[in-house]
Enzyme design. Structure first.
Site, mmCIF file in Angstrom:
data_model
loop_
_atom_site.group_PDB
_atom_site.id
_atom_site.type_symbol
_atom_site.label_atom_id
_atom_site.label_comp_id
_atom_site.label_asym_id
_atom_site.label_seq_id
_atom_site.Cartn_x
_atom_site.Cartn_y
_atom_site.Cartn_z
ATOM 1 N N GLU A 21 0.826 -1.201 0.000
ATOM 2 C CA GLU A 21 0.000 0.000 0.000
ATOM 3 C C GLU A 21 0.864 1.257 0.000
ATOM 4 O OE1 GLU A 21 -3.655 -0.006 2.284
ATOM 5 O OE2 GLU A 21 -2.979 1.851 3.263
ATOM 6 N N TYR A 53 -6.758 6.898 -0.435
ATOM 7 C CA TYR A 53 -7.664 7.989 -0.778
ATOM 8 C C TYR A 53 -7.846 8.809 0.484
ATOM 9 C CZ TYR A 53 -11.780 9.513 -3.620
ATOM 10 O OH TYR A 53 -12.686 10.187 -4.402
ATOM 11 N N HIS A 155 -13.348 -1.735 15.178
ATOM 12 C CA HIS A 155 -13.346 -0.354 14.686
ATOM 13 C C HIS A 155 -13.679 0.598 15.841
ATOM 14 C CE1 HIS A 155 -14.530 3.251 12.483
ATOM 15 N NE2 HIS A 155 -13.956 2.731 11.406
ATOM 16 N N LYS A 171 -20.452 -6.300 4.164
ATOM 17 C CA LYS A 171 -19.583 -5.912 3.048
ATOM 18 C C LYS A 171 -19.251 -7.113 2.165
ATOM 19 C CE LYS A 171 -16.628 -3.772 5.858
ATOM 20 N NZ LYS A 171 -15.490 -2.948 6.351
ATOM 21 N N PHE A 222 -0.644 6.562 14.660
ATOM 22 C CA PHE A 222 -1.526 5.814 13.775
ATOM 23 C C PHE A 222 -2.433 4.882 14.595
ATOM 24 C CE2 PHE A 222 1.834 5.841 10.136
ATOM 25 C CZ PHE A 222 1.488 7.147 9.819
ATOM 26 N N HIS A 272 -0.365 -8.089 3.475
ATOM 27 C CA HIS A 272 -0.503 -6.752 2.882
ATOM 28 C C HIS A 272 0.381 -5.803 3.677
ATOM 29 C CE1 HIS A 272 -2.491 -3.501 0.683
ATOM 30 N NE2 HIS A 272 -2.666 -2.863 1.829
#
Length: 294
Positions: A21, A53, A155, A171, A222, A272
């Site tokens: 990423e 994004y 989350h 989802k 983060f 990832h």
């Protein structure tokens, strides 16, 4: 001793899947470091390279341009992130069509974070309500491959862990083919989450998101934003290394490699990497995992 770093049976790209990423550089800054990193990492034959994004679509044009450039400058599939924050369906659909026209066949579909200071996410009156709604809409535009986000430590805005899993299932049921997790710092965090996902009846490729810690203060920032716990042992390990970049780099690779190898032993076959637009740590980790660069 050296045999510890050598795979008993070298793992090829057909057995181990990696993806990377990147984020668009701030306006006025060169994209050359990102491109150099992407071109090097693309030699590992990744499943895809993704481009983020910004909050509220703040990097929309730069994201599209970077994704388009990566299509032409690498041989890797490119995934463009797309959110539904602060935009109508028409505006979001236009971005998706632009992706498709520029050779981007994979979208990482996210609800997205509201711009800082806005008071939280509020659906656009003419927009998609959430990520599941966005996935359904994208399926009506083109046959995109679609990845979505998952949260091993829940989350921050979820009312409960169960509700968070319900959201992930929605989802996937809407058409997502892969879920990429938020980063975490201990392998057990992912493995427990994988068990919970399966028990919840969610049948999807669950890919651990790996953040090699290069700067502990940045990692903690983060982590606070996304609800990830930073274990005390990790903070202690990096304490005092700011003035020793070479030692810090070695610690970064060693810690991330140990976690990835433990995940791999638990039958994790996809990783990832959040690169932060740098290639060194991800390149080293892929080699240690058995990836070959050609």
């Amino acid at each position: 001793m050296l045999s510890e770093f050598r795979e008993k049976a070298p793992v090829g790209a057909e057995e181990l899947s990696v993806s990377f990423e990147f984020f668009p550089p701030r306006e006025g800054l060169s994209a050359e470091p990102l491109m150099n990193a992407a071109q090097l990492l693309s030699q590992s034959h990744p499943a895809f390279l993704s481009v983020t994004y910004g909050a509220g679509g703040s990097t929309r044009e730069r994201t599209i341009e970077i994704a388009k450039e990566l299509v032409h400058k690498t041989n890797s599939p490119i995934a463009g992130h797309l959110t539904c924050v602060g935009a109508s369906r028409e505006e979001v659909d236009a971005v998706a069509r632009t992706y498709w026209e520029n050779g981007v066949r994979h979208i990482v579909a996210l609800r997205g974070d509201a711009p800082e200071g806005s008071g939280g996410f509020v659906p656009h009156p003419e927009g998609y309500r959430n990520a599941a709604d966005l996935v359904r809409g994208l399926k009506n535009i083109a046959p995109f491959e679609i990845s979505v986000a998952a949260y091993p430590e829940v989350h921050p805005e979820a009312v409960s862990a169960e509700a968070d899993l319900d959201n992930l299932k929605a989802k996937v049921d809407a058409g997502a083919t892969r879920a990429i997790t938020q980063f975490f710092f201990e392998p057990e965090t992912f493995l427990r989450f994988r068990d919970r996902v399966a028990a919840h009846g969610i049948n999807v490729d669950l890919v651990p998101g790996i953040l090699p810690v290069g700067n502990i203060a940045q990692a903690m920032k983060f982590a606070k934003a996304c609800g990830t716990k930073v274990p005390a042992w990790l903070q202690d390990l990096f304490e005092g290394l700011d003035d020793h970049p070479r030692a810090r780099s070695l610690v970064t690779t060693t810690v991330a490699s140990a976690m990835c190898k433990m995940l791999k032993k638990s039958d994790v076959k996809s990783f990832h990497f959040y690169t932060l637009n740098r290639s060194e740590a991800s390149f080293a980790l892929c080699r240690l995992l058995g990836c070959r660069f050609y």
